[in-house]
Scaffold this motif. Structure first.
Motif, PDB file in Angstrom:
ATOM      1  N   GLN A   1      11.948 -12.034 -21.932  1.00  0.00           N
ATOM      2  CA  GLN A   1      11.866 -12.495 -22.865  1.00  0.00           C
ATOM      3  C   GLN A   1      11.433 -10.918 -23.941  1.00  0.00           C
ATOM      4  O   GLN A   1      12.000 -11.635 -25.234  1.00  0.00           O
ATOM      5  CB  GLN A   1      10.563 -13.767 -23.418  1.00  0.00           C
ATOM      6  N   ASP A   2      10.822 -10.087 -24.125  1.00  0.00           N
ATOM      7  CA  ASP A   2      10.264  -9.170 -25.044  1.00  0.00           C
ATOM      8  C   ASP A   2      12.134  -8.339 -25.408  1.00  0.00           C
ATOM      9  O   ASP A   2      11.976  -8.133 -26.065  1.00  0.00           O
ATOM     10  CB  ASP A   2       9.310  -8.411 -24.377  1.00  0.00           C
ATOM     11  N   VAL A   3      12.739  -8.083 -24.277  1.00  0.00           N
ATOM     12  CA  VAL A   3      14.083  -7.479 -24.198  1.00  0.00           C
ATOM     13  C   VAL A   3      14.937  -8.207 -25.660  1.00  0.00           C
ATOM     14  O   VAL A   3      15.268  -7.627 -26.814  1.00  0.00           O
ATOM     15  CB  VAL A   3      14.627  -7.251 -23.560  1.00  0.00           C
ATOM     16  N   HIS A   4      14.844 -10.009 -25.287  1.00  0.00           N
ATOM     17  CA  HIS A   4      15.451 -10.542 -26.391  1.00  0.00           C
ATOM     18  C   HIS A   4      14.642 -10.591 -27.589  1.00  0.00           C
ATOM     19  O   HIS A   4      15.559 -10.181 -28.655  1.00  0.00           O
ATOM     20  CB  HIS A   4      15.055 -11.609 -25.565  1.00  0.00           C
ATOM     21  N   ALA A   5      13.676 -10.436 -27.591  1.00  0.00           N
ATOM     22  CA  ALA A   5      12.745 -10.681 -28.848  1.00  0.00           C
ATOM     23  C   ALA A   5      13.184  -9.114 -29.794  1.00  0.00           C
ATOM     24  O   ALA A   5      13.029  -9.227 -30.611  1.00  0.00           O
ATOM     25  CB  ALA A   5      11.425 -10.424 -28.311  1.00  0.00           C
ATOM     26  N   ALA A   6      13.105  -7.811 -28.251  1.00  0.00           N
ATOM     27  CA  ALA A   6      13.173  -6.712 -29.358  1.00  0.00           C
ATOM     28  C   ALA A   6      15.151  -6.718 -29.892  1.00  0.00           C
ATOM     29  O   ALA A   6      14.926  -5.765 -31.184  1.00  0.00           O
ATOM     30  CB  ALA A   6      13.200  -5.665 -28.234  1.00  0.00           C
ATOM     31  N   ARG A   7      15.537  -6.917 -29.651  1.00  0.00           N
ATOM     32  CA  ARG A   7      16.682  -7.045 -29.957  1.00  0.00           C
ATOM     33  C   ARG A   7      17.267  -8.100 -31.984  1.00  0.00           C
ATOM     34  O   ARG A   7      17.605  -7.475 -31.923  1.00  0.00           O
ATOM     35  CB  ARG A   7      17.866  -8.018 -28.704  1.00  0.00           C
TER      36      ARG A   7
ATOM     37  N   SER B   1      16.816  -0.341 -27.477  1.00  0.00           N
ATOM     38  CA  SER B   1      17.675  -2.166 -28.146  1.00  0.00           C
ATOM     39  C   SER B   1      18.557  -0.971 -29.191  1.00  0.00           C
ATOM     40  O   SER B   1      19.994  -1.248 -29.432  1.00  0.00           O
ATOM     41  CB  SER B   1      17.450  -2.467 -28.893  1.00  0.00           C
ATOM     42  N   ALA B   2      18.341   0.628 -30.270  1.00  0.00           N
ATOM     43  CA  ALA B   2      18.811   0.755 -31.424  1.00  0.00           C
ATOM     44  C   ALA B   2      19.586   1.731 -30.713  1.00  0.00           C
ATOM     45  O   ALA B   2      21.504   1.499 -31.017  1.00  0.00           O
ATOM     46  CB  ALA B   2      18.156   1.598 -32.081  1.00  0.00           C
ATOM     47  N   ALA B   3      19.208   2.250 -29.539  1.00  0.00           N
ATOM     48  CA  ALA B   3      20.575   3.250 -28.546  1.00  0.00           C
ATOM     49  C   ALA B   3      21.950   2.621 -27.891  1.00  0.00           C
ATOM     50  O   ALA B   3      22.502   2.992 -28.236  1.00  0.00           O
ATOM     51  CB  ALA B   3      19.575   4.284 -27.692  1.00  0.00           C
ATOM     52  N   GLY B   4      21.331   1.510 -27.986  1.00  0.00           N
ATOM     53  CA  GLY B   4      22.045   0.303 -27.630  1.00  0.00           C
ATOM     54  C   GLY B   4      23.395  -0.194 -28.122  1.00  0.00           C
ATOM     55  O   GLY B   4      24.211  -0.234 -27.586  1.00  0.00           O
ATOM     56  N   PHE B   5      22.555  -0.480 -29.575  1.00  0.00           N
ATOM     57  CA  PHE B   5      23.310  -1.067 -30.708  1.00  0.00           C
ATOM     58  C   PHE B   5      24.598   0.345 -31.155  1.00  0.00           C
ATOM     59  O   PHE B   5      25.865   0.067 -30.952  1.00  0.00           O
ATOM     60  CB  PHE B   5      22.671  -1.096 -32.082  1.00  0.00           C
TER      61      PHE B   5
ATOM     62  N   LEU C   1      26.585   8.415 -22.973  1.00  0.00           N
ATOM     63  CA  LEU C   1      25.484   8.278 -22.066  1.00  0.00           C
ATOM     64  C   LEU C   1      23.973   9.387 -22.052  1.00  0.00           C
ATOM     65  O   LEU C   1      23.058   9.383 -21.626  1.00  0.00           O
ATOM     66  CB  LEU C   1      25.887   8.894 -20.359  1.00  0.00           C
ATOM     67  N   LEU C   2      24.530  10.544 -22.880  1.00  0.00           N
ATOM     68  CA  LEU C   2      23.571  11.663 -23.257  1.00  0.00           C
ATOM     69  C   LEU C   2      22.902  11.435 -24.418  1.00  0.00           C
ATOM     70  O   LEU C   2      21.778  11.535 -24.152  1.00  0.00           O
ATOM     71  CB  LEU C   2      24.175  12.917 -23.875  1.00  0.00           C
ATOM     72  N   LEU C   3      23.334  10.364 -25.150  1.00  0.00           N
ATOM     73  CA  LEU C   3      21.786   9.501 -26.058  1.00  0.00           C
ATOM     74  C   LEU C   3      21.513   8.669 -25.607  1.00  0.00           C
ATOM     75  O   LEU C   3      19.407   9.304 -25.783  1.00  0.00           O
ATOM     76  CB  LEU C   3      22.862   8.753 -27.492  1.00  0.00           C
ATOM     77  N   ASN C   4      21.244   7.799 -24.446  1.00  0.00           N
ATOM     78  CA  ASN C   4      20.193   7.228 -24.155  1.00  0.00           C
ATOM     79  C   ASN C   4      19.774   7.699 -23.385  1.00  0.00           C
ATOM     80  O   ASN C   4      18.506   7.381 -23.414  1.00  0.00           O
ATOM     81  CB  ASN C   4      21.392   5.746 -23.364  1.00  0.00           C
ATOM     82  N   GLU C   5      19.669   9.037 -22.622  1.00  0.00           N
ATOM     83  CA  GLU C   5      19.310   9.946 -21.900  1.00  0.00           C
ATOM     84  C   GLU C   5      18.498  10.520 -22.430  1.00  0.00           C
ATOM     85  O   GLU C   5      16.935  10.742 -22.799  1.00  0.00           O
ATOM     86  CB  GLU C   5      19.995  10.929 -21.022  1.00  0.00           C
ATOM     87  N   LEU C   6      18.370  11.490 -23.974  1.00  0.00           N
ATOM     88  CA  LEU C   6      17.855  12.284 -24.621  1.00  0.00           C
ATOM     89  C   LEU C   6      16.431  10.897 -25.685  1.00  0.00           C
ATOM     90  O   LEU C   6      15.492  11.758 -25.011  1.00  0.00           O
ATOM     91  CB  LEU C   6      18.691  12.162 -26.144  1.00  0.00           C
ATOM     92  N   VAL C   7      17.370   9.351 -25.680  1.00  0.00           N
ATOM     93  CA  VAL C   7      16.509   8.672 -25.906  1.00  0.00           C
ATOM     94  C   VAL C   7      14.848   8.583 -25.043  1.00  0.00           C
ATOM     95  O   VAL C   7      13.423   8.005 -25.530  1.00  0.00           O
ATOM     96  CB  VAL C   7      16.751   7.471 -26.793  1.00  0.00           C
ATOM     97  N   ALA C   8      15.669   8.491 -23.581  1.00  0.00           N
ATOM     98  CA  ALA C   8      14.193   7.941 -22.963  1.00  0.00           C
ATOM     99  C   ALA C   8      13.052   9.582 -22.617  1.00  0.00           C
ATOM    100  O   ALA C   8      12.202   9.244 -21.955  1.00  0.00           O
ATOM    101  CB  ALA C   8      14.852   8.156 -21.404  1.00  0.00           C
ATOM    102  N   TRP C   9      13.158  10.371 -23.102  1.00  0.00           N
ATOM    103  CA  TRP C   9      12.545  11.361 -23.653  1.00  0.00           C
ATOM    104  C   TRP C   9      10.974  11.567 -23.910  1.00  0.00           C
ATOM    105  O   TRP C   9      10.748  12.332 -24.342  1.00  0.00           O
ATOM    106  CB  TRP C   9      13.529  12.954 -23.480  1.00  0.00           C
TER     107      TRP C   9
ATOM    108  N   ALA D   1      26.508  -9.705 -37.062  1.00  0.00           N
ATOM    109  CA  ALA D   1      26.379 -10.295 -35.676  1.00  0.00           C
ATOM    110  C   ALA D   1      27.171 -10.939 -35.090  1.00  0.00           C
ATOM    111  O   ALA D   1      26.445 -11.044 -34.475  1.00  0.00           O
ATOM    112  CB  ALA D   1      26.514 -12.253 -37.460  1.00  0.00           C
ATOM    113  N   HIS D   2      27.996 -10.667 -34.777  1.00  0.00           N
ATOM    114  CA  HIS D   2      29.876 -10.487 -33.978  1.00  0.00           C
ATOM    115  C   HIS D   2      28.713 -10.030 -33.003  1.00  0.00           C
ATOM    116  O   HIS D   2      28.603  -9.912 -31.921  1.00  0.00           O
ATOM    117  CB  HIS D   2      30.968  -9.496 -34.689  1.00  0.00           C
ATOM    118  N   TYR D   3      28.447  -8.496 -33.058  1.00  0.00           N
ATOM    119  CA  TYR D   3      27.521  -7.968 -31.981  1.00  0.00           C
ATOM    120  C   TYR D   3      26.363  -8.085 -31.157  1.00  0.00           C
ATOM    121  O   TYR D   3      26.127  -8.804 -30.161  1.00  0.00           O
ATOM    122  CB  TYR D   3      27.226  -6.070 -32.305  1.00  0.00           C
ATOM    123  N   PHE D   4      25.363  -8.692 -32.217  1.00  0.00           N
ATOM    124  CA  PHE D   4      24.715  -9.571 -31.497  1.00  0.00           C
ATOM    125  C   PHE D   4      24.671 -11.168 -30.534  1.00  0.00           C
ATOM    126  O   PHE D   4      23.107 -11.465 -30.240  1.00  0.00           O
ATOM    127  CB  PHE D   4      22.833  -9.610 -32.794  1.00  0.00           C
TER     128      PHE D   4
END
Length: 223
Positions: A8-14, A51-55, A164-172, A209-212
């Motif tokens: 549920q918290d992933v949904h709420a974060a989005r 969520s922001a990196a995923g967007f 992929l590099l962006l999502n890897e970097l965000v995790a740091w 709105a389309h993305y979300f």
């Protein structure tokens, strides 16, 4: 990922991210956006940054459109460069150290026979070269013009690797820097959204709105 496995918290974060992006892009109210980011970080922590990196990656790697291929390429590369600079600042490193760490990563994908997919390796190497080039450009060096050597399919593959590099970097990043990270990730996000909306014949609010609507439908938690 099956819907039942999505918390549920992933949904709420989005949902919180959608509100933040709408405030920035549609309402153009940056003060309220910053307040929303601070509140959302308190509630969701690094789920908001993920969520922001995923967007960003979704809006640059999905639905390849030749008309805006270079827009996507430059947008995600610019975001990656900005996040490298932020990490260097908070970790008290040089930007070169951060870029070197990313450029040294090896990503391998094997086919059904267990052989390494050479196209993935080549795409990642090209993405890492683009990241290095962008570092020099951000310091004032002339553009290398790498994108001009890439066909549409090649550019799409390189953008996938930049994602992929962006999502890897965000995790740091540590949780304490989530607010700054979200602001860098969403910097000038209206540029790519305007390009996307124009290419697909939508308004910018409709594009958001389309993305979300799509991501919430695919990953909506059970109620």
């Amino acid at each position: 990922m099956p819907a039942a496995l999505v918390p549920q918290d992933v949904h709420a974060a989005r949902l919180a991210l959608q509100q933040i992006i709408t405030c920035q892009v549609v309402l153009k109210d940056m003060a309220t956006r910053d307040q929303l980011i601070a509140e959302a970080v308190q509630r969701h922590g690094n789920l908001l940054t993920a969520s922001a990196a995923g967007f960003i990656t979704a809006n640059t790697t999905l639905d390849v459109d030749e008309a805006i291929a270079e827009d996507r390429f430059f947008y995600i590369l610019t975001r990656l460069g900005g996040v490298c600079e932020l990490l260097a600042d908070v970790k008290e490193l040089s930007v070169s150290d951060v870029v070197h760490a990313l450029a040294s990563l090896e990503f391998e994908v094997s086919d059904a026979e267990g052989e390494v997919d050479a196209t993935v390796v080549q795409a990642m190497q090209a993405a890492q070269t683009c990241l290095i080039a962008n570092t020099f450009i951000r310091r004032g060096s002339p553009p290398w013009g790498i994108q001009r050597t890439l066909q549409l399919g090649d550019m799409a593959a390189v953008v996938q690797m930049l994602g992929l590099l962006l999502n890897e970097l965000v995790a740091w990043f540590d949780d304490e820097h989530c607010s700054d990270l979200v602001k860098v990730l969403l910097g000038e996000v209206e540029l790519i959204l305007h390009a996307q909306a124009h290419a697909q014949g939508r308004t910018v609010p409709d594009q958001v709105a389309h993305y979300f609507a799509r991501v919430m439908t695919v990953t909506a938690p059970d109620t």
